[in-house]
Design a protein around this motif. Structure first.
Motif, PDB file in Angstrom:
ATOM      1  N   ASP A  72       0.827  -1.202   0.000  1.00  0.00           N
ATOM      2  CA  ASP A  72       0.000   0.000   0.000  1.00  0.00           C
ATOM      3  C   ASP A  72       0.863   1.253   0.000  1.00  0.00           C
ATOM      4  O   ASP A  72       0.358   2.352  -0.131  1.00  0.00           O
ATOM      5  CB  ASP A  72      -0.927   0.008   1.227  1.00  0.00           C
ATOM      6  N   GLY A  73       2.190   1.065   0.145  1.00  0.00           N
ATOM      7  CA  GLY A  73       3.118   2.186   0.157  1.00  0.00           C
ATOM      8  C   GLY A  73       3.841   2.303  -1.171  1.00  0.00           C
ATOM      9  O   GLY A  73       3.263   2.072  -2.230  1.00  0.00           O
ATOM     10  N   ASP A  74       5.109   2.605  -1.098  1.00  0.00           N
ATOM     11  CA  ASP A  74       5.946   2.765  -2.286  1.00  0.00           C
ATOM     12  C   ASP A  74       6.280   1.379  -2.843  1.00  0.00           C
ATOM     13  O   ASP A  74       7.155   0.684  -2.332  1.00  0.00           O
ATOM     14  CB  ASP A  74       7.217   3.530  -1.919  1.00  0.00           C
ATOM     15  N   ILE A  75       5.567   0.974  -3.878  1.00  0.00           N
ATOM     16  CA  ILE A  75       5.754  -0.363  -4.450  1.00  0.00           C
ATOM     17  C   ILE A  75       7.153  -0.527  -5.023  1.00  0.00           C
ATOM     18  O   ILE A  75       7.745  -1.598  -4.938  1.00  0.00           O
ATOM     19  CB  ILE A  75       4.657  -0.701  -5.497  1.00  0.00           C
ATOM     20  N   TYR A  76       7.710   0.551  -5.571  1.00  0.00           N
ATOM     21  CA  TYR A  76       9.064   0.447  -6.115  1.00  0.00           C
ATOM     22  C   TYR A  76      10.088   0.192  -5.020  1.00  0.00           C
ATOM     23  O   TYR A  76      11.027  -0.574  -5.220  1.00  0.00           O
ATOM     24  CB  TYR A  76       9.432   1.697  -6.918  1.00  0.00           C
ATOM     25  N   ALA A  77       9.910   0.794  -3.867  1.00  0.00           N
ATOM     26  CA  ALA A  77      10.819   0.537  -2.741  1.00  0.00           C
ATOM     27  C   ALA A  77      10.707  -0.924  -2.295  1.00  0.00           C
ATOM     28  O   ALA A  77      11.726  -1.574  -2.009  1.00  0.00           O
ATOM     29  CB  ALA A  77      10.528   1.475  -1.578  1.00  0.00           C
ATOM     30  N   ALA A  78       9.485  -1.453  -2.263  1.00  0.00           N
ATOM     31  CA  ALA A  78       9.288  -2.856  -1.877  1.00  0.00           C
ATOM     32  C   ALA A  78       9.908  -3.804  -2.900  1.00  0.00           C
ATOM     33  O   ALA A  78      10.540  -4.805  -2.540  1.00  0.00           O
ATOM     34  CB  ALA A  78       7.801  -3.145  -1.705  1.00  0.00           C
ATOM     35  N   LEU A  79       9.744  -3.491  -4.189  1.00  0.00           N
ATOM     36  CA  LEU A  79      10.333  -4.329  -5.241  1.00  0.00           C
ATOM     37  C   LEU A  79      11.852  -4.249  -5.211  1.00  0.00           C
ATOM     38  O   LEU A  79      12.538  -5.266  -5.381  1.00  0.00           O
ATOM     39  CB  LEU A  79       9.813  -3.906  -6.616  1.00  0.00           C
ATOM     40  N   ASP A  80      12.378  -3.063  -4.985  1.00  0.00           N
ATOM     41  CA  ASP A  80      13.822  -2.890  -4.899  1.00  0.00           C
ATOM     42  C   ASP A  80      14.391  -3.689  -3.732  1.00  0.00           C
ATOM     43  O   ASP A  80      15.437  -4.326  -3.856  1.00  0.00           O
ATOM     44  CB  ASP A  80      14.171  -1.409  -4.765  1.00  0.00           C
ATOM     45  N   GLN A  81      13.687  -3.702  -2.596  1.00  0.00           N
ATOM     46  CA  GLN A  81      14.148  -4.475  -1.443  1.00  0.00           C
ATOM     47  C   GLN A  81      14.119  -5.970  -1.747  1.00  0.00           C
ATOM     48  O   GLN A  81      15.038  -6.703  -1.381  1.00  0.00           O
ATOM     49  CB  GLN A  81      13.310  -4.170  -0.206  1.00  0.00           C
ATOM     50  N   ALA A  82      13.078  -6.430  -2.421  1.00  0.00           N
ATOM     51  CA  ALA A  82      13.003  -7.851  -2.796  1.00  0.00           C
ATOM     52  C   ALA A  82      14.160  -8.217  -3.723  1.00  0.00           C
ATOM     53  O   ALA A  82      14.796  -9.270  -3.549  1.00  0.00           O
ATOM     54  CB  ALA A  82      11.666  -8.163  -3.460  1.00  0.00           C
TER      55      ALA A  82
END
Length: 135
Positions: A72-82
């Motif tokens: 629900d937040g910054d999807i790009y930050a979540a994808l980058d972390q993954a």
């Protein structure tokens, strides 16, 4: 078991050391639903083959490691972390001796505009040789 399956299984074993992700069995996406996210799936992409001079083959198997994330937040930050999690886990350049060389060759990002979902797909190239059989 073929070398392709041995390499895939070695990658799956390494990836399963990551915490916070679910891991559907290789070859299926049946268990990916919003309840089981984030999830990481390991699969084959392509394999290129070159014949060697003495009858063996040199092969380059491309495997994909895809992380599906809901945020629900910054999807790009979540994808980058993954992506960073996967890359830090797959540091073994021979993947436990299953191949001669195992390196990241591409990273792709995709978003589902209708849902807070995204996917990061890392492609790793595994190089190995098959020796010719003795007559």
């Amino acid at each position: 078991m073929t070398r392709r399956i041995a390499i895939r299984d070695a990658v799956q074993k390494e990836i399963e050391n990551l915490s916070g992700y679910s891991f559907p069995p290789p070859g299926t996406t049946d268990e990916i639903d919003p309840v089981n996210l984030p999830a990481i799936v390991v699969g084959f992409a392509t394999e290129n083959t070159d014949l060697e001079m003495h009858g063996g083959t040199s092969r380059q198997l491309d495997l994909t490691i895809a992380a599906v994330i809901k945020s629900d937040g910054d999807i790009y930050a979540a994808l980058d972390q993954a992506a960073a999690d996967i890359e830090s886990t797959l540091q073994d350049a021979s993947m436990g001796g299953t191949c001669d060389l195992f390196l990241l060759s591409q990273t792709q990002f995709a978003l589902d505009q209708d849902h807070p979902l995204g996917e990061v797909r890392l492609t790793y190239s595994a190089q190995y040789s098959n020796e010719p059989t003795e007559l």
